[in-house]
Design an enzyme around this catalytic site. Sequence first.
Site, mmCIF file in Angstrom:
data_model
loop_
_atom_site.group_PDB
_atom_site.id
_atom_site.type_symbol
_atom_site.label_atom_id
_atom_site.label_comp_id
_atom_site.label_asym_id
_atom_site.label_seq_id
_atom_site.Cartn_x
_atom_site.Cartn_y
_atom_site.Cartn_z
ATOM 1 N N ARG A 45 0.835 -1.195 0.000
ATOM 2 C CA ARG A 45 0.000 0.000 0.000
ATOM 3 C C ARG A 45 0.870 1.244 0.000
ATOM 4 N NH1 ARG A 45 -3.883 0.968 4.569
ATOM 5 N NH2 ARG A 45 -2.134 0.217 5.800
ATOM 6 N N SER A 106 7.919 -5.495 6.505
ATOM 7 C CA SER A 106 7.655 -6.615 7.411
ATOM 8 C C SER A 106 8.402 -7.881 7.007
ATOM 9 C CB SER A 106 6.146 -6.875 7.481
ATOM 10 O OG SER A 106 5.474 -5.728 7.903
ATOM 11 N N ASP A 160 6.043 -3.781 12.107
ATOM 12 C CA ASP A 160 4.618 -3.603 12.406
ATOM 13 C C ASP A 160 4.360 -3.300 13.884
ATOM 14 O OD1 ASP A 160 5.426 -6.161 13.086
ATOM 15 O OD2 ASP A 160 3.835 -7.199 12.025
#
Length: 443
Positions: A45, A106, A160
């Site tokens: 994203r 991540s 995260d």
Amino acid sequence: MNNGLKGQSHHVADIKMFPTFVRSLPDGSENGEFLALDLGGTNFRVLLVRLQGHEIDIQSKTYLIPQRIMLGTGTQLFDHIADCIGKFVSEHDLLNHSLPLGFTFSFPCQQEGLAKARLSKWTKGFRCEGVVGEDICELLQEALKRRTNCKVEIVAVVNDAVGTLMSAAHVDRNCEIGLILGTGCNACYMEYLDNVGTWKHDDEKDHHPRQVIINTEWGAFGDNGCLEFTRTEYDRELDTFSINPGKQVMEKMISGMYMGEIVRLVLERLANEGLLFRSVDHESALFERGRFYTKYVSEIESDTDEFFRHTKQVLDELQVENYTTEDCKIVKYVCTLISARAAFLAAAGLATLINRLNKQDMTIAVDGSLYRFHPRFHNLMCLKIKELVKPGLKFKLSLSHDGSGKGAALTAAVSLRLRSLKPLPTDSSQHSLTTQETVSVRA
């Protein structure tokens, strides 16, 4: 934890306690336009985050990474990401704007600075050559220069857990712990620099608060054998057939990647001993490794009456036939035991952090599919934390929203705020101030 923080014992510590280089939480004064990039799987994203104090506006777009790029070269991967960022910036008429970018990455990394992280290894189906051991921020920055006309500067890379903490701390000043309870399990928290023996940066006179967010990597707790007293034959079998035997011992007893398989191993044993599903077909999916998904545990525990609607649906999906109501009760009971153990272990870790920070009111930001969707996880954790924290310490668990996007942008915003500050006084009495206190001193 202390072994991980000390320079002399860090190399042998199970819990690595990595400094993240994030030196402050949001204080509500962050303003401006920021980009965020959230890369952690086959989609990524790009987000435009506009901050005005506590007001926040987010626009985002999701892009696909084709299989050929996941298996290609690092140059192809970062060129593809840069192309998408370029299109996004152009679509939002921001080509002439200077845009700081926060990058949630991540994958396992060795972090060497706020915007410097070397990839340790690829996971999740990626095989891009020429990236392992390289600084991923530098690779992306070079691709942005090559492929776009936009003025984007990567100012922070976070995992995260840090993103989860930063996102929640923007609206809750009591938040100093971030917890991930999803496919994996990890936590981070704000630590005083004086306690971080691995910190090698000469910043006595810099303008940053004397603190840093620590990425505990606590999933590896127990790798040295200290959790053997609580592991079962099912844990050992799961570990033997995992891709990393002997590693991430605590994570394997908690996280969503493994919980369903532990339940399956217990049900398989009960079935083989004739205590469950007496006429079960050994060709059914129940006897296939990895086929009992963790989402099934959440669904089964959502059954609140004697009809076992969700449990029956799961057993039908696993091609188990001729099950009885008694079988359904046993299946649900097994799920409740295994998820309660997971919640209690996570609670023990959190209670340790709460006791260490020793603040009167503490908020823990939590994200991850296990915590979001399991019907009892929150309540089970709260009950166990209450038993384990020091008397008088209050806490609350709060679901964090969009840590991987909003949290990355806020980390970028905080880093720019710190860049612009005058140096703090070097008097030792200033060194133990929290973020909130240093802000009020400056005010």
